[in-house]
Design an enzyme around this catalytic site. Structure first.
Site, mmCIF file in Angstrom:
data_model
loop_
_atom_site.group_PDB
_atom_site.id
_atom_site.type_symbol
_atom_site.label_atom_id
_atom_site.label_comp_id
_atom_site.label_asym_id
_atom_site.label_seq_id
_atom_site.Cartn_x
_atom_site.Cartn_y
_atom_site.Cartn_z
ATOM 1 N N ASN A 1 0.794 -1.101 0.052
ATOM 2 C CA ASN A 1 -0.075 0.007 0.027
ATOM 3 C C ASN A 1 0.713 1.099 0.090
ATOM 4 O O ASN A 1 0.209 2.372 -0.252
ATOM 5 C CB ASN A 1 -0.901 -0.088 1.110
ATOM 6 C CG ASN A 1 -0.279 0.048 2.519
ATOM 7 O OD1 ASN A 1 0.530 -0.996 2.597
ATOM 8 N ND2 ASN A 1 -0.738 0.587 3.493
ATOM 9 N N THR B 1 -28.107 -6.572 9.522
ATOM 10 C CA THR B 1 -28.871 -6.187 8.283
ATOM 11 C C THR B 1 -27.670 -5.793 7.155
ATOM 12 O O THR B 1 -26.821 -4.832 7.764
ATOM 13 C CB THR B 1 -29.750 -4.850 8.425
ATOM 14 O OG1 THR B 1 -30.621 -5.435 9.409
ATOM 15 C CG2 THR B 1 -30.332 -4.588 7.419
ATOM 16 N N GLN C 1 -5.093 -2.946 -2.818
ATOM 17 C CA GLN C 1 -4.572 -1.997 -3.463
ATOM 18 C C GLN C 1 -4.438 -2.196 -4.941
ATOM 19 O O GLN C 1 -4.132 -1.670 -5.833
ATOM 20 C CB GLN C 1 -2.978 -1.817 -2.960
ATOM 21 C CG GLN C 1 -2.986 -1.229 -1.767
ATOM 22 C CD GLN C 1 -3.162 0.379 -1.606
ATOM 23 O OE1 GLN C 1 -2.974 1.020 -2.695
ATOM 24 N NE2 GLN C 1 -3.852 0.781 -0.590
ATOM 25 N N CYS D 1 -3.769 4.088 8.366
ATOM 26 C CA CYS D 1 -3.821 3.473 9.458
ATOM 27 C C CYS D 1 -2.776 3.609 10.381
ATOM 28 O O CYS D 1 -3.033 3.417 11.590
ATOM 29 C CB CYS D 1 -3.982 1.776 9.084
ATOM 30 S SG CYS D 1 -2.827 1.144 8.148
#
Length: 262
Positions: free
Chosen positions: A30, A116, A58, A203
């Site tokens: 990445n 859901t 990526q 991150c």
């Protein structure tokens, strides 16, 4: 990982044994964009009967990805990397692969994730994937623009270098070090000019340490601290590349005047 960001395959082979529960790898890094030999690793894992998961985030939309031909057992990937909605991702699992549910309590998603479903997100991701596949023929032009940006930066600005193997990477990514500077300072001045780039992975934002990827590649600290990633897309224009090349040299020159040499 070697100095060019390529996978150290002998190290991976040496790490595998009868107690290995899972091998998980990026299809493409990445930060550098370097592509790993996924099909080769998949064959190795299959021969040893070790499950193999790939993070294809990526790669999808940048290069052809065929999960069946590659013999991987599972792959996860995110929609926003190919112009789909944020916060939506998908998991491919080969038939017969057993896994525990992520969330229990309902039969949704074949009893792997109760709750859901996000129908608008799923539809948006599916449509974005269709468009990404249609636009794969545009990727050579993206690579051409990336290569032009990269070559001109190296030509116009001293003490710059590309991180990662330039022959084995996805077409939209370049990671460039500006020696002696801090990436955050570069990004701040570029942002003021409406030019977007990044330092490391989202991150790990907030960390003052050099990128763990560049540290694993044994990139010199003086270069690693000043490494930024430019990510292009099929929507990037020639004019945007020209404008970036007009502004970036001045940004670097300004910072090198005011920041102490590292």
């Amino acid at each position: 990982m070697d100095h060019q960001g390529r996978l150290d395959l002998p190290a991976l082979i040496a790490a595998l044994n009868e107690e290995t529960a899972l091998v998980t790898l990026l299809w493409a890094n990445n930060e550098t964009g370097v592509i790993f030999p996924i099909a080769q690793i998949a064959d190795l894992c299959r021969n040893l009967r070790v499950p193999f998961h790939v993070d294809g985030t990526q790669a999808v939309g940048k290069i052809p990805v065929d999960v069946q031909a590659s013999n991987i057992d599972a792959m996860s990937f995110a929609a926003h990397k190919f112009h789909g909605p944020k916060g939506v991702s998908a998991l491919y699992a080969r038939r017969g692969v057993r896994m525990r549910p992520l969330l229990i309590g309902g039969p949704q998603e074949r009893q792997r994730r109760g709750g859901t479903e996000n129908v608008p997100g799923i539809v948006g991701m599916g449509r974005a994937a269709q468009l990404a596949k249609q636009h794969l023929p545009d990727m050579p032009n993206v690579a051409r623009l990336r290569d032009r940006l990269e070559a001109e930066i190296l030509k116009r600005i001293l003490e710059t270098s590309v991180n990662g193997c330039v022959d084995e990477r996805i077409p939209n990514t370049t990671n460039i070090s500006f020696a002696g500077l801090e990436a955050e300072a570069i990004l701040l001045l570029l942002s003021e000019q409406d030019i977007c780039a990044s330092a490391g992975a989202a991150c790990s934002s907030g960390s003052l340490d050099p990128s763990p990827v560049l540290q694993a590649m044994k990139i010199d600290s003086r270069k690693a601290h000043g490494a930024i990633r430019f990510s292009l897309s099929r929507m990037t224009t020639e004019e945007e590349i020209i404008r970036t090349l007009e502004i970036l040299p001045g940004v670097i020159a300004k910072l090198r005047k005011v920041m102490p040499a590292r």
